[in-house]
Design a protein around this motif. Sequence first.
Motif, PDB file in Angstrom:
ATOM      1  N   VAL A   1       1.362 -10.310  -7.001  1.00  0.00           N
ATOM      2  CA  VAL A   1       1.636 -10.402  -5.538  1.00  0.00           C
ATOM      3  C   VAL A   1       1.501  -9.024  -5.104  1.00  0.00           C
ATOM      4  O   VAL A   1       2.110  -7.792  -6.004  1.00  0.00           O
ATOM      5  CB  VAL A   1       2.854 -11.117  -5.397  1.00  0.00           C
ATOM      6  CG1 VAL A   1       2.779 -12.677  -5.562  1.00  0.00           C
ATOM      7  CG2 VAL A   1       3.828 -10.666  -6.029  1.00  0.00           C
ATOM      8  N   GLY A   2       1.567  -8.765  -3.881  1.00  0.00           N
ATOM      9  CA  GLY A   2       1.940  -7.378  -3.260  1.00  0.00           C
ATOM     10  C   GLY A   2       1.320  -7.311  -1.812  1.00  0.00           C
ATOM     11  O   GLY A   2       0.119  -7.909  -1.375  1.00  0.00           O
TER      12      GLY A   2
ATOM     13  N   ILE B   1       5.237 -11.209   3.358  1.00  0.00           N
ATOM     14  CA  ILE B   1       4.057 -11.367   2.625  1.00  0.00           C
ATOM     15  C   ILE B   1       4.144 -11.855   1.230  1.00  0.00           C
ATOM     16  O   ILE B   1       3.373 -12.790   0.502  1.00  0.00           O
ATOM     17  CB  ILE B   1       3.164 -10.064   2.725  1.00  0.00           C
ATOM     18  CG1 ILE B   1       2.598 -10.031   4.268  1.00  0.00           C
ATOM     19  CG2 ILE B   1       1.865 -10.344   2.053  1.00  0.00           C
ATOM     20  CD1 ILE B   1       1.596 -10.963   4.751  1.00  0.00           C
ATOM     21  N   VAL B   2       5.109 -10.938   0.491  1.00  0.00           N
ATOM     22  CA  VAL B   2       5.168 -11.496  -0.915  1.00  0.00           C
ATOM     23  C   VAL B   2       5.722 -12.376  -1.122  1.00  0.00           C
ATOM     24  O   VAL B   2       5.560 -13.374  -2.075  1.00  0.00           O
ATOM     25  CB  VAL B   2       5.984 -10.106  -1.470  1.00  0.00           C
ATOM     26  CG1 VAL B   2       6.148 -10.281  -2.965  1.00  0.00           C
ATOM     27  CG2 VAL B   2       4.929  -8.779  -1.622  1.00  0.00           C
ATOM     28  N   ARG B   3       7.018 -12.870  -0.419  1.00  0.00           N
ATOM     29  CA  ARG B   3       7.510 -14.150  -0.631  1.00  0.00           C
ATOM     30  C   ARG B   3       6.670 -15.383  -0.214  1.00  0.00           C
ATOM     31  O   ARG B   3       6.659 -16.352  -1.124  1.00  0.00           O
ATOM     32  CB  ARG B   3       8.673 -14.098   0.733  1.00  0.00           C
ATOM     33  CG  ARG B   3       9.386 -15.749   0.852  1.00  0.00           C
ATOM     34  CD  ARG B   3      10.102 -15.818   1.735  1.00  0.00           C
ATOM     35  NE  ARG B   3      11.423 -14.913   1.506  1.00  0.00           N
ATOM     36  CZ  ARG B   3      12.516 -15.563   0.982  1.00  0.00           C
ATOM     37  NH1 ARG B   3      12.476 -16.609   0.472  1.00  0.00           N
ATOM     38  NH2 ARG B   3      13.625 -14.576   0.568  1.00  0.00           N
TER      39      ARG B   3
ATOM     40  N   ILE C   1      -0.243  -2.819  -2.973  1.00  0.00           N
ATOM     41  CA  ILE C   1      -1.806  -2.909  -3.149  1.00  0.00           C
ATOM     42  C   ILE C   1      -1.779  -1.153  -2.761  1.00  0.00           C
ATOM     43  O   ILE C   1      -2.822  -0.496  -3.500  1.00  0.00           O
ATOM     44  CB  ILE C   1      -2.581  -3.518  -2.148  1.00  0.00           C
ATOM     45  CG1 ILE C   1      -2.527  -5.003  -2.416  1.00  0.00           C
ATOM     46  CG2 ILE C   1      -4.044  -2.965  -1.945  1.00  0.00           C
ATOM     47  CD1 ILE C   1      -2.971  -5.964  -1.379  1.00  0.00           C
ATOM     48  N   TRP C   2      -1.292  -0.509  -2.094  1.00  0.00           N
ATOM     49  CA  TRP C   2      -1.506   0.962  -1.738  1.00  0.00           C
ATOM     50  C   TRP C   2      -0.943   1.688  -2.913  1.00  0.00           C
ATOM     51  O   TRP C   2      -1.379   3.145  -2.653  1.00  0.00           O
ATOM     52  CB  TRP C   2      -0.390   1.308  -0.525  1.00  0.00           C
ATOM     53  CG  TRP C   2       1.022   0.707  -0.530  1.00  0.00           C
ATOM     54  CD1 TRP C   2       1.220  -0.472  -0.143  1.00  0.00           C
ATOM     55  CD2 TRP C   2       1.907   1.292  -0.898  1.00  0.00           C
ATOM     56  NE1 TRP C   2       2.557  -0.688  -0.158  1.00  0.00           N
ATOM     57  CE2 TRP C   2       3.242   0.432  -0.702  1.00  0.00           C
ATOM     58  CE3 TRP C   2       2.387   2.681  -1.663  1.00  0.00           C
ATOM     59  CZ2 TRP C   2       4.286   0.744  -1.479  1.00  0.00           C
ATOM     60  CZ3 TRP C   2       3.593   2.982  -2.103  1.00  0.00           C
ATOM     61  CH2 TRP C   2       4.699   1.935  -1.767  1.00  0.00           C
TER      62      TRP C   2
ATOM     63  N   GLY D   1       3.750  -3.027 -10.948  1.00  0.00           N
ATOM     64  CA  GLY D   1       2.412  -2.398 -11.226  1.00  0.00           C
ATOM     65  C   GLY D   1       1.818  -1.490 -10.050  1.00  0.00           C
ATOM     66  O   GLY D   1       2.165  -1.961  -9.043  1.00  0.00           O
ATOM     67  N   GLY D   2       1.137  -0.573 -10.406  1.00  0.00           N
ATOM     68  CA  GLY D   2       0.847   0.485  -9.135  1.00  0.00           C
ATOM     69  C   GLY D   2       1.158   1.827  -9.839  1.00  0.00           C
ATOM     70  O   GLY D   2       1.991   2.349  -9.339  1.00  0.00           O
TER      71      GLY D   2
END
Length: 257
Positions: free
Chosen positions: A129-130, A144-146, A171-172, A213-214
């Motif tokens: 998610v992200g 959004i993530v919720r 995502i960024w 992650g990222g």
Amino acid sequence: MRNFLVAGNWKMNCGPGETKKLLDGIKNSDVSIPERVDVLVCPPMISLTVASDELQDAEGVALGAQNVHSEDNGAYTGEVSTQMLNEVQCDYVILGHSERREYFGETDTTVNAKVIKSLSDDLRPVICVGESLEQRKAGEHQLIVRKQVEAALSGVSEDGAGGLVIAYEPIWAIGTGETASPDQAQEMHKMVREVLADLYSDDMADGIRILYGGSMKPHNAEELLSQPDVDGGLIGGASLKADSFTEIIRIAGELSS
Ligand code: PGA
């Protein structure tokens, strides 16, 4: 005491030959897998058989796929089923990665169907998610993530949810070299854990690993993994070199003892 999961998402890198080399590098590294760290590698589908053979003698390193279909079998050209992943000893499957959502039309609905199918066939989903940069700038990142977490777990009962993993990946920050700050990561991970507690129970939420992650790299892994709600990493670029991947494993080991 912490109990981290350090996972490598190899994306579309490493065919069977390179997979063997990279896994040999990980197995022969000076860093041995710390007792309280679980390691996961997720090569491309075509390399899973080789990886499975290679990992027979690698204790503490599990195998995962990067996607799976939600049906048992049939006329789904190019797809792979949960039973096929079981057959090559996959324990995990990454689902709903932002690249699959963006380039391959995955939606919250398809991700949910895959989560349900994977859990029922003994695969542990790593649900990604992200938010995008625009969503963060608009102050919508939490919402959004919720919603992504709730949608992915729709219809999944507490009994059936054992073993699932969430990966928060802004995502960024993916593949950009830009990382969420430790505070930003902690804020989002804490919120995800609250969503899990609302859906299930506090105990259940505490037991679910939430990975960051990222652009996690050896130089920033310590500050990210030190956050109380960051239970590990989903690592792309830095998982493609044995040295950088095992260095992150070593750091996780230090923090877990
Ligand atoms: P990255 O990828 O570490 O290269 O940013 C992470 C991911 O997409 O899972």
